[in-house]
Design a protein around this motif. Structure first.
Motif, mmCIF file in Angstrom:
data_model
loop_
_atom_site.group_PDB
_atom_site.id
_atom_site.type_symbol
_atom_site.label_atom_id
_atom_site.label_comp_id
_atom_site.label_asym_id
_atom_site.label_seq_id
_atom_site.Cartn_x
_atom_site.Cartn_y
_atom_site.Cartn_z
ATOM 1 N N GLY A 1 37.879 -31.439 88.101
ATOM 2 C CA GLY A 1 36.693 -30.602 87.893
ATOM 3 C C GLY A 1 35.806 -31.149 86.791
ATOM 4 N N TYR A 2 34.534 -30.781 86.833
ATOM 5 C CA TYR A 2 33.588 -31.285 85.843
ATOM 6 C C TYR A 2 33.862 -30.735 84.449
ATOM 7 C CZ TYR A 2 30.826 -33.329 89.576
ATOM 8 O OH TYR A 2 30.413 -34.091 90.630
ATOM 9 N N GLY A 3 34.424 -29.525 84.372
ATOM 10 C CA GLY A 3 34.777 -28.999 83.059
ATOM 11 C C GLY A 3 35.778 -29.888 82.357
ATOM 12 N N GLY A 4 36.788 -30.344 83.101
ATOM 13 C CA GLY A 4 37.784 -31.244 82.539
ATOM 14 C C GLY A 4 37.184 -32.582 82.144
ATOM 15 N N ILE A 5 36.251 -33.077 82.962
ATOM 16 C CA ILE A 5 35.596 -34.343 82.647
ATOM 17 C C ILE A 5 34.876 -34.242 81.309
ATOM 18 C CG2 ILE A 5 33.710 -35.889 83.294
ATOM 19 C CD1 ILE A 5 34.514 -35.457 86.208
ATOM 20 N N VAL B 1 40.646 -40.687 86.008
ATOM 21 C CA VAL B 1 40.230 -40.908 87.389
ATOM 22 C C VAL B 1 39.986 -39.526 87.973
ATOM 23 C CG1 VAL B 1 41.552 -43.031 87.600
ATOM 24 C CG2 VAL B 1 42.596 -40.877 88.293
ATOM 25 N N THR B 2 39.181 -39.444 89.047
ATOM 26 C CA THR B 2 38.834 -38.137 89.596
ATOM 27 C C THR B 2 39.634 -37.832 90.849
ATOM 28 O OG1 THR B 2 37.002 -38.956 90.965
ATOM 29 C CG2 THR B 2 36.508 -38.341 88.686
ATOM 30 N N ASP B 3 39.950 -36.554 91.029
ATOM 31 C CA ASP B 3 40.746 -36.082 92.161
ATOM 32 C C ASP B 3 39.840 -35.748 93.349
ATOM 33 O OD1 ASP B 3 42.991 -35.436 93.526
ATOM 34 O OD2 ASP B 3 43.523 -33.669 92.336
ATOM 35 N N TYR B 4 40.453 -35.526 94.500
ATOM 36 C CA TYR B 4 39.702 -35.229 95.723
ATOM 37 C C TYR B 4 38.910 -33.921 95.634
ATOM 38 C CZ TYR B 4 43.192 -31.668 96.786
ATOM 39 O OH TYR B 4 43.979 -30.569 96.728
ATOM 40 N N SER B 5 39.330 -32.998 94.752
ATOM 41 C CA SER B 5 38.716 -31.669 94.703
ATOM 42 C C SER B 5 37.286 -31.685 94.173
ATOM 43 C CB SER B 5 39.559 -30.731 93.835
ATOM 44 O OG SER B 5 39.759 -31.265 92.543
ATOM 45 N N LEU B 6 36.775 -32.828 93.700
ATOM 46 C CA LEU B 6 35.370 -32.918 93.308
ATOM 47 C C LEU B 6 34.459 -33.079 94.522
ATOM 48 C CD1 LEU B 6 36.530 -34.644 90.331
ATOM 49 C CD2 LEU B 6 34.311 -33.601 90.010
ATOM 50 N N THR C 1 49.628 -44.552 94.434
ATOM 51 C CA THR C 1 49.678 -43.605 93.320
ATOM 52 C C THR C 1 50.220 -42.296 93.877
ATOM 53 O OG1 THR C 1 47.464 -42.664 93.637
ATOM 54 C CG2 THR C 1 47.632 -44.681 92.319
ATOM 55 N N ALA C 2 50.667 -41.428 93.001
ATOM 56 C CA ALA C 2 51.223 -40.153 93.459
ATOM 57 C C ALA C 2 50.852 -39.041 92.490
ATOM 58 C CB ALA C 2 52.739 -40.245 93.593
ATOM 59 N N SER C 3 50.639 -37.855 93.043
ATOM 60 C CA SER C 3 50.425 -36.654 92.241
ATOM 61 C C SER C 3 51.529 -35.668 92.597
ATOM 62 C CB SER C 3 49.048 -36.035 92.544
ATOM 63 O OG SER C 3 48.881 -34.828 91.837
ATOM 64 N N VAL D 1 37.331 -43.193 91.609
ATOM 65 C CA VAL D 1 36.836 -41.967 92.252
ATOM 66 C C VAL D 1 37.566 -41.770 93.567
ATOM 67 C CG1 VAL D 1 34.838 -40.837 93.299
ATOM 68 C CG2 VAL D 1 34.566 -42.132 91.177
ATOM 69 N N THR D 2 38.076 -40.556 93.787
ATOM 70 C CA THR D 2 38.729 -40.216 95.048
ATOM 71 C C THR D 2 37.731 -39.506 95.948
ATOM 72 O OG1 THR D 2 40.834 -39.928 93.890
ATOM 73 C CG2 THR D 2 40.666 -39.004 96.104
ATOM 74 N N LEU D 3 37.568 -39.995 97.162
ATOM 75 C CA LEU D 3 36.634 -39.376 98.099
ATOM 76 C C LEU D 3 37.199 -38.063 98.642
ATOM 77 C CD1 LEU D 3 35.389 -42.471 100.147
ATOM 78 C CD2 LEU D 3 34.322 -41.378 98.166
ATOM 79 N N SER D 4 36.307 -37.198 99.095
ATOM 80 C CA SER D 4 36.706 -35.901 99.642
ATOM 81 C C SER D 4 37.530 -36.072 100.905
ATOM 82 C CB SER D 4 35.456 -35.071 99.942
ATOM 83 O OG SER D 4 35.790 -33.924 100.705
ATOM 84 N N TYR D 5 38.449 -35.136 101.127
ATOM 85 C CA TYR D 5 39.212 -35.140 102.373
ATOM 86 C C TYR D 5 38.311 -34.880 103.579
ATOM 87 C CZ TYR D 5 43.720 -35.053 99.936
ATOM 88 O OH TYR D 5 44.821 -35.371 99.175
ATOM 89 N N ASP D 6 37.124 -34.307 103.343
ATOM 90 C CA ASP D 6 36.210 -34.008 104.439
ATOM 91 C C ASP D 6 35.443 -35.230 104.925
ATOM 92 O OD1 ASP D 6 36.923 -31.363 104.267
ATOM 93 O OD2 ASP D 6 35.317 -30.865 102.858
ATOM 94 N N SER D 7 35.556 -36.336 104.222
ATOM 95 C CA SER D 7 34.805 -37.526 104.587
ATOM 96 C C SER D 7 35.234 -38.017 105.972
ATOM 97 C CB SER D 7 35.009 -38.645 103.566
ATOM 98 O OG SER D 7 34.587 -38.234 102.286
ATOM 99 N N THR D 8 34.234 -38.402 106.757
ATOM 100 C CA THR D 8 34.512 -38.891 108.098
ATOM 101 C C THR D 8 33.990 -40.309 108.285
ATOM 102 O OG1 THR D 8 32.453 -37.928 108.910
ATOM 103 C CG2 THR D 8 34.446 -36.589 109.104
ATOM 104 N N PHE D 9 33.629 -40.961 107.179
ATOM 105 C CA PHE D 9 33.071 -42.303 107.263
ATOM 106 C C PHE D 9 33.954 -43.275 106.490
ATOM 107 C CE2 PHE D 9 30.987 -39.892 103.921
ATOM 108 C CZ PHE D 9 31.284 -40.633 102.801
ATOM 109 N N ALA D 10 33.813 -44.539 106.837
ATOM 110 C CA ALA D 10 34.563 -45.577 106.128
ATOM 111 C C ALA D 10 33.966 -45.771 104.751
ATOM 112 C CB ALA D 10 34.505 -46.882 106.912
ATOM 113 N N PRO D 11 34.785 -46.008 103.707
ATOM 114 C CA PRO D 11 34.266 -46.208 102.341
ATOM 115 C C PRO D 11 33.309 -47.382 102.299
ATOM 116 C CG PRO D 11 36.638 -45.897 102.315
ATOM 117 C CD PRO D 11 36.246 -46.053 103.753
ATOM 118 N N ARG D 12 32.251 -47.242 101.479
ATOM 119 C CA ARG D 12 31.283 -48.315 101.285
ATOM 120 C C ARG D 12 31.147 -48.599 99.802
ATOM 121 N NH1 ARG D 12 25.985 -46.206 104.121
ATOM 122 N NH2 ARG D 12 26.545 -44.419 102.855
#
Length: 245
Positions: free
Chosen positions: A193-197, A207-212, A149-151, A231-242
């Motif tokens: 953002g939650y306002g948009g949701i 679908v949700t962006d990383y900024s959440l 996908t692309a933004s 759901v897009t995980l945060s860029y700060d995540s340091t763990f493998a998706p579960r």
């Protein structure tokens, strides 16, 4: 009070200020970082980092929608800054205002619970502690083959993505975080953002962006209940998706 009555001093302000000043070089406070998730109709969730540990707070009560005065980030900071009787000092707070009302007593209770939780982690050398949570219903999704996908932010980028065969492109259907105005849109949206949701959840799939800043299964689950298709995980995540459940 009459002349000659006995007066008892319960607290000497200048004495305590002098005492605090004398401890500045001897007493180190530790940073407390918070990510606060608060939106109407859901519980209060707070992801915490402190003392090298993480702690997940979940309130028992459901938050209501603010009629006149939604809880602001400044109000959250004010309640969580009251850490003078702890070893912590508030460092960073991530909180997006989305018209929720959080009672001050709930914020104070959350602060106390979080401090005690981190103390327990440190004293017991545990890696993680969470409050006992009620079992959530099991959710599952049919597996799909990975795809791109692309933004994009302009027509040239959009055309380039189309020429590369990318079918899911977010351009004019992107809702950024902290927008002040929401216009009518068609089709699936990428929301940051939650306002948009809350504005589009009844009219558009999204679908949700990383900024959440989603970093755990609890946040994924709450966004799923709000209607998120992905759901897009945060860029700060340091763990493998579960799996979420």
């Amino acid at each position: 009070m009459s002349v000659g009555d006995a007066v008892y001093k319960t607290k000497d302000y200048f004495y305590y200020k002098e005492l605090e000043a004398s401890l500045e070089k001897e007493f180190k406070r530790f940073n407390l970082d918070l990510r606060v998730y608060a939106y109407p109709g859901s519980k209060l969730f707070i992801d915490v980092e402190g003392l090298g540990y993480t702690y997940a707070y979940e309130s028992e009560e459901i938050l209501g929608e603010a009629i006149n005065n939604p809880t602001t980030k400044d109000q959250v900071i004010k309640q969580f800054s009251r850490l003078n009787d702890t070893i912590f000092e508030l460092n960073h707070v991530d909180y997006e205002e989305c018209n929720a009302f959080i009672p001050a007593k709930l914020l104070n209770a959350a602060r106390r619970d979080i401090v005690l939780g981190l103390y327990d982690l440190k004293l017991n050398s545990q890696q993680k502690r969470t409050k006992a949570l009620k079992a959530k219903e099991k959710i599952s999704f049919a597996p799909e083959q990975p795809y791109l996908t692309a933004s994009v932010t302009n027509q040239e980028q959009y055309d380039a993505c189309v020429s590369c065969g990318i079918k899911e492109i977010y351009f004019e259907n992107v809702v950024r975080r902290n927008q002040n105005e929401y216009k009518e849109k068609e089709g699936q949206l990428l929301i940051g953002g939650y306002g948009g949701i809350y504005h589009y959840r009844e009219t558009n799939p999204f679908v949700t962006d990383y900024s959440l800043n989603v970093i755990n299964a609890t946040s994924c689950y709450e966004l799923y209940k709000l209607g998120a298709k992905r759901v897009t995980l945060s860029y700060d995540s340091t763990f493998a998706p579960r799996k979420m459940a």
